[in-house]
Write a protein that holds these residues in place. Structure first.
Motif, PDB file in Angstrom:
ATOM      1  N   ALA A  85       0.836  -1.203   0.000  1.00 25.23           N
ATOM      2  CA  ALA A  85       0.000   0.000   0.000  1.00 25.23           C
ATOM      3  C   ALA A  85       0.872   1.255   0.000  1.00 25.23           C
ATOM      4  O   ALA A  85       0.560   2.249  -0.661  1.00 25.23           O
ATOM      5  CB  ALA A  85      -0.928   0.005   1.212  1.00 25.23           C
ATOM      6  N   LEU A  86       1.983   1.207   0.732  1.00 25.38           N
ATOM      7  CA  LEU A  86       2.900   2.347   0.732  1.00 25.38           C
ATOM      8  C   LEU A  86       3.526   2.536  -0.649  1.00 25.38           C
ATOM      9  O   LEU A  86       3.669   3.669  -1.125  1.00 25.38           O
ATOM     10  CB  LEU A  86       3.995   2.142   1.782  1.00 25.38           C
ATOM     11  N   GLU A  87       3.878   1.434  -1.297  1.00 27.94           N
ATOM     12  CA  GLU A  87       4.441   1.541  -2.649  1.00 27.94           C
ATOM     13  C   GLU A  87       3.402   2.082  -3.632  1.00 27.94           C
ATOM     14  O   GLU A  87       3.745   2.839  -4.557  1.00 27.94           O
ATOM     15  CB  GLU A  87       4.970   0.185  -3.116  1.00 27.94           C
ATOM     16  N   ASP A 153      10.207   1.968  -2.859  1.00 31.20           N
ATOM     17  CA  ASP A 153      10.610   0.580  -2.623  1.00 31.20           C
ATOM     18  C   ASP A 153      10.369   0.236  -1.159  1.00 31.20           C
ATOM     19  O   ASP A 153      11.217  -0.365  -0.489  1.00 31.20           O
ATOM     20  CB  ASP A 153      12.084   0.406  -2.990  1.00 31.20           C
ATOM     21  N   ALA A 154       9.189   0.604  -0.667  1.00 31.95           N
ATOM     22  CA  ALA A 154       8.900   0.517   0.763  1.00 31.95           C
ATOM     23  C   ALA A 154       8.984  -0.898   1.313  1.00 31.95           C
ATOM     24  O   ALA A 154       9.464  -1.116   2.433  1.00 31.95           O
ATOM     25  CB  ALA A 154       7.518   1.108   1.052  1.00 31.95           C
ATOM     26  N   THR A 155       8.524  -1.885   0.549  1.00 27.63           N
ATOM     27  CA  THR A 155       8.483  -3.251   1.090  1.00 27.63           C
ATOM     28  C   THR A 155       9.879  -3.766   1.441  1.00 27.63           C
ATOM     29  O   THR A 155      10.036  -4.525   2.404  1.00 27.63           O
ATOM     30  CB  THR A 155       7.807  -4.214   0.099  1.00 27.63           C
ATOM     31  N   SER A 156      10.874  -3.352   0.676  1.00 24.73           N
ATOM     32  CA  SER A 156      12.233  -3.832   0.951  1.00 24.73           C
ATOM     33  C   SER A 156      12.836  -3.166   2.182  1.00 24.73           C
ATOM     34  O   SER A 156      13.839  -3.639   2.725  1.00 24.73           O
ATOM     35  CB  SER A 156      13.134  -3.580  -0.265  1.00 24.73           C
ATOM     36  N   LYS A 157      12.228  -2.065   2.633  1.00 23.89           N
ATOM     37  CA  LYS A 157      12.747  -1.337   3.790  1.00 23.89           C
ATOM     38  C   LYS A 157      12.042  -1.726   5.087  1.00 23.89           C
ATOM     39  O   LYS A 157      12.387  -1.219   6.162  1.00 23.89           O
ATOM     40  CB  LYS A 157      12.608   0.174   3.558  1.00 23.89           C
ATOM     41  N   LEU A 158      11.065  -2.616   4.975  1.00 24.44           N
ATOM     42  CA  LEU A 158      10.349  -3.072   6.167  1.00 24.44           C
ATOM     43  C   LEU A 158      10.888  -4.437   6.592  1.00 24.44           C
ATOM     44  O   LEU A 158      10.911  -5.365   5.784  1.00 24.44           O
ATOM     45  CB  LEU A 158       8.851  -3.192   5.873  1.00 24.44           C
ATOM     46  N   PRO A 159      11.304  -4.586   7.843  1.00 24.95           N
ATOM     47  CA  PRO A 159      11.799  -5.886   8.303  1.00 24.95           C
ATOM     48  C   PRO A 159      10.692  -6.927   8.397  1.00 24.95           C
ATOM     49  O   PRO A 159      10.963  -8.128   8.460  1.00 24.95           O
ATOM     50  CB  PRO A 159      12.384  -5.576   9.683  1.00 24.95           C
ATOM     51  N   ALA A 160       9.449  -6.488   8.419  1.00 28.04           N
ATOM     52  CA  ALA A 160       8.293  -7.387   8.428  1.00 28.04           C
ATOM     53  C   ALA A 160       7.136  -6.660   7.765  1.00 28.04           C
ATOM     54  O   ALA A 160       7.128  -5.438   7.683  1.00 28.04           O
ATOM     55  CB  ALA A 160       7.933  -7.795   9.859  1.00 28.04           C
ATOM     56  N   ASP A 161       6.170  -7.445   7.295  1.00 23.92           N
ATOM     57  CA  ASP A 161       5.029  -6.856   6.601  1.00 23.92           C
ATOM     58  C   ASP A 161       3.806  -7.734   6.876  1.00 23.92           C
ATOM     59  O   ASP A 161       3.934  -8.887   7.277  1.00 23.92           O
ATOM     60  CB  ASP A 161       5.304  -6.779   5.097  1.00 23.92           C
ATOM     61  N   LYS A 162       2.622  -7.211   6.661  1.00 23.28           N
ATOM     62  CA  LYS A 162       1.397  -7.969   6.904  1.00 23.28           C
ATOM     63  C   LYS A 162       0.277  -7.421   6.046  1.00 23.28           C
ATOM     64  O   LYS A 162       0.324  -6.262   5.607  1.00 23.28           O
ATOM     65  CB  LYS A 162       0.995  -7.896   8.382  1.00 23.28           C
ATOM     66  N   PRO A 187      -6.494  12.809  -0.550  1.00 21.55           N
ATOM     67  CA  PRO A 187      -7.400  11.874  -1.243  1.00 21.55           C
ATOM     68  C   PRO A 187      -6.706  10.673  -1.880  1.00 21.55           C
ATOM     69  O   PRO A 187      -7.351   9.636  -2.085  1.00 21.55           O
ATOM     70  CB  PRO A 187      -8.097  12.749  -2.288  1.00 21.55           C
ATOM     71  N   THR A 188      -5.422  10.800  -2.229  1.00 21.89           N
ATOM     72  CA  THR A 188      -4.701   9.657  -2.814  1.00 21.89           C
ATOM     73  C   THR A 188      -3.413   9.376  -2.039  1.00 21.89           C
ATOM     74  O   THR A 188      -2.469   8.821  -2.585  1.00 21.89           O
ATOM     75  CB  THR A 188      -4.366   9.917  -4.301  1.00 21.89           C
ATOM     76  N   GLY A 189      -3.388   9.763  -0.765  1.00 22.69           N
ATOM     77  CA  GLY A 189      -2.189   9.628   0.042  1.00 22.69           C
ATOM     78  C   GLY A 189      -2.081   8.302   0.769  1.00 22.69           C
ATOM     79  O   GLY A 189      -2.714   7.306   0.400  1.00 22.69           O
ATOM     80  N   VAL A 190      -1.272   8.307   1.832  1.00 26.32           N
ATOM     81  CA  VAL A 190      -0.965   7.076   2.560  1.00 26.32           C
ATOM     82  C   VAL A 190      -2.218   6.437   3.147  1.00 26.32           C
ATOM     83  O   VAL A 190      -2.477   5.243   2.961  1.00 26.32           O
ATOM     84  CB  VAL A 190       0.068   7.361   3.673  1.00 26.32           C
ATOM     85  N   ALA A 191      -3.004   7.227   3.856  1.00 24.90           N
ATOM     86  CA  ALA A 191      -4.214   6.679   4.482  1.00 24.90           C
ATOM     87  C   ALA A 191      -5.173   6.125   3.438  1.00 24.90           C
ATOM     88  O   ALA A 191      -5.787   5.062   3.646  1.00 24.90           O
ATOM     89  CB  ALA A 191      -4.904   7.757   5.320  1.00 24.90           C
ATOM     90  N   ALA A 192      -5.306   6.826   2.316  1.00 25.97           N
ATOM     91  CA  ALA A 192      -6.211   6.364   1.256  1.00 25.97           C
ATOM     92  C   ALA A 192      -5.763   5.015   0.702  1.00 25.97           C
ATOM     93  O   ALA A 192      -6.584   4.129   0.440  1.00 25.97           O
ATOM     94  CB  ALA A 192      -6.280   7.400   0.143  1.00 25.97           C
ATOM     95  N   SER A 193      -4.457   4.843   0.535  1.00 26.59           N
ATOM     96  CA  SER A 193      -3.946   3.583  -0.011  1.00 26.59           C
ATOM     97  C   SER A 193      -4.139   2.431   0.967  1.00 26.59           C
ATOM     98  O   SER A 193      -4.550   1.327   0.572  1.00 26.59           O
ATOM     99  CB  SER A 193      -2.461   3.725  -0.354  1.00 26.59           C
ATOM    100  N   VAL A 194      -3.850   2.668   2.240  1.00 24.09           N
ATOM    101  CA  VAL A 194      -4.012   1.605   3.231  1.00 24.09           C
ATOM    102  C   VAL A 194      -5.493   1.249   3.377  1.00 24.09           C
ATOM    103  O   VAL A 194      -5.859   0.076   3.496  1.00 24.09           O
ATOM    104  CB  VAL A 194      -3.401   2.013   4.582  1.00 24.09           C
ATOM    105  N   ALA A 195      -6.354   2.274   3.348  1.00 21.20           N
ATOM    106  CA  ALA A 195      -7.793   2.013   3.455  1.00 21.20           C
ATOM    107  C   ALA A 195      -8.298   1.214   2.255  1.00 21.20           C
ATOM    108  O   ALA A 195      -9.091   0.274   2.405  1.00 21.20           O
ATOM    109  CB  ALA A 195      -8.555   3.332   3.561  1.00 21.20           C
ATOM    110  N   ALA A 196      -7.841   1.568   1.061  1.00 16.83           N
ATOM    111  CA  ALA A 196      -8.256   0.825  -0.128  1.00 16.83           C
ATOM    112  C   ALA A 196      -7.736  -0.604  -0.085  1.00 16.83           C
ATOM    113  O   ALA A 196      -8.444  -1.549  -0.478  1.00 16.83           O
ATOM    114  CB  ALA A 196      -7.755   1.533  -1.386  1.00 16.83           C
ATOM    115  N   ALA A 197      -6.508  -0.793   0.406  1.00 14.84           N
ATOM    116  CA  ALA A 197      -5.957  -2.139   0.538  1.00 14.84           C
ATOM    117  C   ALA A 197      -6.793  -2.970   1.501  1.00 14.84           C
ATOM    118  O   ALA A 197      -7.084  -4.149   1.246  1.00 14.84           O
ATOM    119  CB  ALA A 197      -4.506  -2.068   1.019  1.00 14.84           C
TER     120      ALA A 197
END
Length: 210
Positions: A85-87, A153-162, A187-197
């Motif tokens: 979602a961050l990516e 490339d957010a996923t590669s910078k997270l030691p864990a993900d869910k 409207p298309t920022g971080v919260a919007a992406s996580v909410a859509a995910a």
């Protein structure tokens, strides 16, 4: 919003996605890399991220937000993670300068993805906080660090993900709103992406065979 894939010479695939006011275009070349399993994982991640980008684009054009069943779920694919979602945010709001509200949302997302209460050294939250500090002092937009610089490339910078859940979305949304001077979210920022995910994950869970 429209998205399509065009396959050209030498296995080059071009993915285009239309968002309000802009078009996102990426290219990938088949056969790159030596590990086919890695390529399959990357392809699956790209598919989920583009699905999420399309969902964010559709939600952002509706007020109030559309009911979840107006978005096509991704079928049998895996759940969309917070890192993905961050990516996706790097694509939907990548040219937005990082502000305190963005940094707070990214920190909340990282904490929920990793299960840690502290910021990961060298992670996306630390980078976002540093960017927000520097951007607050910058006088020109071109001098400011953008969300794409932090989240590409957010996923590669997270030691864990869910996988993103509704509770994760509520936490990230609250963090972004509390740190915004107008108490709103982009409207298309971080919260919007996580909410859509989280919405898409819920749809996919409901559609799985019982």
């Amino acid at each position: 919003m429209n998205a399509n894939i065009v396959t050209g010479d030498e296995g080059v695939s071009v993915k285009e996605a239309d968002l309000p006011g802009r078009r996102i275009k990426t290219e990938s070349i088949a056969g790159q890399g030596s590990d086919s399993n890695t390529r399959n994982v990357d392809h699956e991640k790209q598919r989920k991220i583009y699905e999420l980008v399309e969902a964010v684009g559709q939600y952002s054009q509706r007020a109030p937000l559309a009911a979840p069943n107006t978005i096509q779920a991704g079928g049998a694919g895996g759940q969309i993670t917070i890192g993905e979602a961050l990516e996706a945010t790097a694509m939907t709001a990548g040219q937005k300068p990082v502000e305190w509200s963005d940094a707070a949302a990214i920190q909340a997302a990282e904490v929920r993805a990793t299960g840690r209460t502290n910021i990961v050294p060298g992670g996306v939250a630390a980078a976002a906080q540093s960017a927000a500090t520097l951007n607050a002092r910058a006088t020109k937009d071109e001098e400011k660090t953008k969300l794409a610089d932090i989240l590409a490339d957010a996923t590669s910078k997270l030691p864990a993900d869910k996988p993103a859940t509704r509770r994760d979305a509520e936490g990230v949304t609250g963090a972004e709103m509390r740190n915004d001077p107008f108490l709103t979210t982009h409207p298309t920022g971080v919260a919007a992406s996580v909410a859509a995910a989280a919405r898409l994950n819920q749809i996919n869970s409901n559609e799985m065979p019982k």
